[in-house]
Structure formats: structure tokens, C-alpha cells
Design an enzyme around this catalytic site. Structure first.
Site, short mmCIF file in Angstrom:
data_model
loop_
_atom_site.label_atom_id
_atom_site.label_comp_id
_atom_site.label_asym_id
_atom_site.label_seq_id
_atom_site.Cartn_x
_atom_site.Cartn_y
_atom_site.Cartn_z
N LYS A 80 0.84 -1.21 0.00
CA LYS A 80 0.00 0.00 0.00
C LYS A 80 0.87 1.26 0.00
O LYS A 80 0.65 2.18 -0.77
CB LYS A 80 -0.94 -0.04 1.22
CG LYS A 80 -2.00 1.03 1.22
CD LYS A 80 -3.23 0.60 1.98
CE LYS A 80 -3.08 0.68 3.49
NZ LYS A 80 -2.95 2.06 3.97
N ARG A 100 2.90 5.96 -3.25
CA ARG A 100 4.05 6.77 -3.67
C ARG A 100 4.29 6.65 -5.16
O ARG A 100 4.70 7.61 -5.81
CB ARG A 100 5.30 6.33 -2.88
CG ARG A 100 5.24 6.82 -1.42
CD ARG A 100 6.13 6.00 -0.53
NE ARG A 100 6.25 6.52 0.84
CZ ARG A 100 5.36 6.33 1.81
NH1 ARG A 100 4.25 5.63 1.57
NH2 ARG A 100 5.57 6.82 3.01
N GLY A 141 -5.00 7.89 5.27
CA GLY A 141 -4.12 8.84 5.93
C GLY A 141 -2.89 9.14 5.08
O GLY A 141 -2.41 10.27 5.04
N ARG A 199 -8.65 12.10 12.45
CA ARG A 199 -7.21 11.87 12.65
C ARG A 199 -6.41 13.18 12.65
O ARG A 199 -6.75 14.12 11.94
CB ARG A 199 -6.69 10.89 11.59
CG ARG A 199 -7.36 9.52 11.73
CD ARG A 199 -6.81 8.51 10.78
NE ARG A 199 -5.43 8.18 11.10
CZ ARG A 199 -4.66 7.42 10.33
NH1 ARG A 199 -5.14 6.95 9.19
NH2 ARG A 199 -3.43 7.16 10.68
N SER A 259 7.55 9.05 11.98
CA SER A 259 6.40 8.92 11.08
C SER A 259 6.85 9.08 9.65
O SER A 259 7.36 10.13 9.25
CB SER A 259 5.34 9.98 11.40
OG SER A 259 4.46 10.10 10.31
N GLN A 269 4.88 9.17 7.16
CA GLN A 269 3.97 10.09 6.46
C GLN A 269 4.43 11.52 6.63
O GLN A 269 4.45 12.30 5.68
CB GLN A 269 2.54 9.91 6.98
CG GLN A 269 1.95 8.56 6.61
CD GLN A 269 0.57 8.33 7.18
OE1 GLN A 269 0.07 9.12 7.98
NE2 GLN A 269 -0.06 7.25 6.77
N ASP A 314 2.06 -1.24 11.79
CA ASP A 314 0.76 -1.67 11.26
C ASP A 314 0.44 -3.13 11.57
O ASP A 314 -0.68 -3.59 11.40
CB ASP A 314 0.71 -1.45 9.74
CG ASP A 314 0.70 0.04 9.40
OD1 ASP A 314 0.36 0.86 10.28
OD2 ASP A 314 1.03 0.38 8.26
N ARG A 365 -6.18 1.58 17.93
CA ARG A 365 -5.95 0.13 17.79
C ARG A 365 -5.60 -0.54 19.11
O ARG A 365 -5.76 -1.76 19.23
CB ARG A 365 -4.88 -0.13 16.72
CG ARG A 365 -5.41 0.14 15.33
CD ARG A 365 -4.41 -0.13 14.23
NE ARG A 365 -5.06 -0.06 12.93
CZ ARG A 365 -4.42 0.06 11.77
NH1 ARG A 365 -3.10 0.12 11.75
NH2 ARG A 365 -5.08 0.10 10.63
C1 S3P Z 1 2.60 4.84 6.25
C2 S3P Z 1 3.21 5.18 7.42
C3 S3P Z 1 2.73 4.76 8.75
C4 S3P Z 1 1.76 3.60 8.64
C5 S3P Z 1 0.74 3.82 7.56
C6 S3P Z 1 1.41 3.97 6.22
C7 S3P Z 1 3.16 5.33 4.98
O1 S3P Z 1 2.07 5.84 9.38
O2 S3P Z 1 1.15 3.37 9.88
O3 S3P Z 1 -0.17 2.75 7.51
O4 S3P Z 1 2.79 4.80 3.91
O5 S3P Z 1 3.97 6.26 5.02
P1 S3P Z 1 2.86 6.98 10.20
O6 S3P Z 1 3.66 7.76 9.26
O7 S3P Z 1 1.79 7.80 10.84
O8 S3P Z 1 3.68 6.24 11.21
#
Ligand code: S3P
Length: 429
Positions: free
Chosen positions: A23, A28, A95, A123, A168, A170, A316, A347
């Protein structure tokens, strides 16, 4: 909203599977290929609700994306080729789509509004809004710009050096994407390493990135090369069947083409530490990402402690690790995992509540939980909490329950693993 009933008969899992595409890498691939000038091909792309949220968003921003089977053909208009969308972009439950897009949209020459479903609207977004605002971004929205809908008015950005308060990927990625357009050299400093798919894919597509211990730097860029990207199978999806095969006596499965990036593969180390019989064979590399096939045989598990730097590498998978711990001898401790409270749902609370209904002894802490393993679970009616990974974790626990487990709102598995329940039926013979 549909429910699923799983009859817990402990039939062994046997056979071979190739889980759907990763995913994180799928998101990306569409974003970066949309910024390349020319045509890119993404193979083994994840066809799921979350990944399709990114496809729709990038289409709304002017990229041409054609999806045929699991191939995505992306025609990008170059690094400065995005255009103002005609309407609000709905990121659904995703997210990653939202947070990465906030970074990418901050330096554009137009205004965009992002929203999402009720779970995504709950969120926190300040974690990306704060550093981007320091770079000069103009972002407004609910609850002091912490919640969707958020409106991003494009502006000229300046590079910053930003120390992430929590690990993180993200947030790191949002800053790096904005940094591609900012004046000067942008730096992100990580408290502990999080998944590095953005850095690997940028490098693969010809964008210079400097990495030095916990610091990642990017400069203003003028182009991204188009390319061919093969998406590995998602270790986060494989994780459900890895745990399923370990806890059900007599199981043996082969899981093929799994992405085993060391910053994602914490679950392998954890389960091996618990006594799991896991073997990675056929290791190779695809477009800068390590992959391999995983052989899993049922095992007698024992408890472990999971904390510190291991948490971002397995974030995750912790819900399904809690299922493995439910069948492990002794008391397993998960701590330093407060981030789990702000995922698709809380979670820690969701898994504690649902596993307790099945008869597992669990103590819930602010940043984790302790789980005492048992030999048998009851039947019960469980909730998915609208969260794909909670639904799939409960489904795996149900395979070894005595009796029937009903999962309410189980179709949310389509966020990352459409066809998940059918794979259970195939392996369970
Ligand atoms: C992700 C980063 C993680 C992960 C999410 C996917 C990503 O989140 O939990 O399912 O693709 O960059 P965080 O960046 O909030 O840790």
C-alpha cells in the site's frame, strides 16, 4: 456494511499465496510518477480503496492514470504540471494519501481542499501542518488546522531542518515532497527510523537524496524521471497469514514476492523471537526494494517484549502480533506504541476490547498492552471498528476459536486487502 461469520475449526492453512501490492509503495508510485514528465508503468499495483483514493486524487490534479488489471499506466506532466482540481478531493479512509498530498500541495500555485471519511476526519493533521507552515505553507481547517477538511493555498516555500517529534514516514514524506519545491536544502531528522519507501523511490527515479544516520536531505529539484516500478506484495497483508499459519497446528504456507524492507520487516524478527518457524528464501531486489518469499510453519509460540526502535518497523502489524501473543505461552508486553491510538481507529483500545470478548486476558496501557496467552478462544460477536486491520486480525484469531465469531462491518478489509476472506477459504482446506 456487511458482516462475516467465521467458524473456528482450527483447520490447518496450506498452500501458496501472493498477497496484493504494498500500500505504501502503491501510493508513492502514483504520486511520484504523476510528477514525472512522460509515461511510467506501475506493475502489481494495489487495487484497493486506499490506493484508488490516491489514483483519484492525482487524476483530479491533472495526471492521466489508466488502471488495467493490476497495472497502472501513469502519464505525468512534469514536476510543475499539476493543475487546480475542479472540486474538493476526497481521500476516503487514507491517511497516507492525505498527509503526503498536504506536503505536495503546499508549494503548488493553486488552492486545494482535502477531506475524507468520518474516521479520517478524526485523525490528527497538525503533525504535517506544523512543519509545512514553518516552511511557509498556508493551510487552514477544522480544530486549528488539525482536522479535515483542510484547505491548502499554494505558496513559495523555504527549506527547514525539522526534527520529527515522533517517528512517522507520512510526516517525513510530506516534508520531503514539499522540500522538492522549497528554496534551499530541506532536512528531516528522525527520532528512530521509519519506512523509507519515499527515499528509495525518489532515488530510483533519479532524484538526489542524502542520507546520513538519522538525517535525510533533499534540495530543490527540476525533474523526476518516469520509470517502471514493480510493487512488492505488502508485508502488512502477508502478516495476517504468517500469524494464521503459526498459530494453527499443522499449517505450512508459502507467501511469495513479499517486500522485506528492513524498516518494515519487524514482524519477522518479533515472530522469530517468539519461536516462530519462518524462513525467507529467494531474496532479491526490485527497483531498490528488497523482496523475498516466506515459508511459514505452525509453531509453539512463547511471549516476548516489543518496544523502542522495533515499534515503527512493525507499527501496522501490532494488531495481528496481539493475536499471535494471545496463543503464546506467557505474558507479552507491547510498549512505546502510543501511535497506535491515532491510526484508522484507536488500535490499542480496539484490540483489547475485541480480544477480551474472545476470552484473552489483556491489560491496556496508554502506550501499549500486555497479553497473556491462552489455548482456546470463545466465539463472540466482534466489531471491526471500521478498521481494515482490526477486521483481519479478528478473522485470524477466529480461525483458532472454539465456536463462531461474527465480525461486524467486515467489508472494510477492502481498504488494503480486497479478497482477504476468499484467501482464507482457499488456504483452509
Ligand atoms: C505509512 C506510514 C505509517 C503507517 C501507515 C502507512 C506510509 O504511518 O502506519 O499505515 O505509507 O507512510 P505513520 O507515518 O503515521 O507512522
Amino acid at each position: 456494511m456487511s458482516n462475516r461469520i467465521i467458524k473456528g475449526n482450527s483447520s490447518p492453512l496450506k498452500g501458496e499465496i501472493t498477497p496484493p501490492g504494498d500500500k505504501s509503495i502503491s501510493h508513492r508510485s502514483l504520486m511520484l510518477c504523476s510528477l514525472a514528465k512522460g509515461t511510467s508503468l506501475v506493475r502489481d499495483f494495489l487495487i484497493s480503496d486506499d490506493a484508488l483514493s490516491t489514483a483519484n486524487a492525482m487524476r483530479a490534479l491533472g495526471a492521466k492514470i489508466e488502471i488495467k488489471g493490476t497495472q497502472a499506466i501513469v502519464k505525468g506532466n512534469g514536476i510543475n504540471g499539476l493543475k487546480k482540481p475542479e472540486k474538493i478531493i476526497d481521500c476516503g479512509n487514507s491517511g497516507t494519501t492525505t498527509r503526503l498530498l498536504i506536503g505536495l500541495l503546499s508549494p503548488q500555485q493553486f488552492t486545494t481542499t482535502l477531506t475524507g471519511d468520518k474516521y479520517l476526519q478524526a485523525r490528527p493533521m497538525r503533525r504535517v501542518v506544523d512543519p509545512l507552515t514553518q516552511m511557509g505553507a498556508k493551510i487552514t481547517g477544522n480544530e486549528d488546522s488539525n482536522k479535515l477538511p483542510l484547505t491548502i493555498t499554494g505558496n513559495n516555500l523555504k527549506a527547514i531542518s525539522y526534527k520529527l517529534p515522533v517517528a512517522s514516514a507520512q510526516v517525513k514524506s510530506a516534508i520531503l515532497l514539499a522540500g522538492m519545491y522549497a528554496e534551499g536544502e530541506t532536512e528531516v531528522i528522525e527520532p528512530s527510523a521509519s519506512r523509507d519507501h519515499t527515499e528509495r523511490m525518489l532515488t530510483y527515479l533519479g532524484v538526489p537524496i542524502t542520507k546520513n544516520r538519522n538525517s535525510i536531505k533533499i534540495n530543490t529539484i527540476s525533474q523526476i524521471n518516469p520509470g517502471e516500478i514493480v510493487v512488492p506484495s505488502d508485508i502488512s497483508s502477508a502478516a495476517f497469514f504468517i500469524v494464521g499459519a503459526l498459530i494453527i497446528p499443522g499449517s505450512e504456507i508459502l507467501i511469495k514476492n513479499v517486500g522485506i524492507n528492513p524498516l518494515r520487516a519487524g514482524i519477522i524478527d518479533i515472530l522469530k523471537n517468539m519461536g516462530g518457524d519462518l524462513e525467507i528464501i529467494n531474496q532479491r531486489d526490485v527497483n531498490g526494494e528488497p523482496i523475498g518469499d516466506i515459508v511459514v510453519r505452525s509453531s509453539n509460540l512463547h511471549s516476548t517484549e516489543i518496544c523502542g526502535d522495533l515499534i515503527p518497523k512493525t507499527i501496522d502489524e501490532l494488531p495481528v502480533v496481539a493475536v499471535a501473543a494471545s496463543f503464546a505461552e506467557g505474558k507479552t508486553l507491547i510498549k512505546d506504541a502510543k501511535e497506535l491510538r491515532v491510526k484508522e481507529t484507536d488500535r490499542i483500545h480496539a484490540m483489547s476490547t475485541e480480544l477480551r470478548k474472545l476470552g484473552v486476558q489483556i491489560e491496556e496501557f496508554e502506550d501499549g498492552m500486555s497479553i497473556i496467552g491462552t489455548n482456546s478462544l470463545n466465539g463472540a460477536v466482534c466489531s471491526s471498528w471500521g478498521d481494515h486491520r482490526i477486521a483481519m486480525s479478528i478473522a485470524i484469531a477466529a480461525l483458532r476459536a472454539k465456536g463462531e465469531i461474527e465480525i461486524i462491518d467486515a467489508d472494510c478489509v477492502s481498504v488494503s486487502y480486497p479478497g482477504f476472506f476468499e484467501v482464507i477459504d482457499e488456504l483452509r482446506q
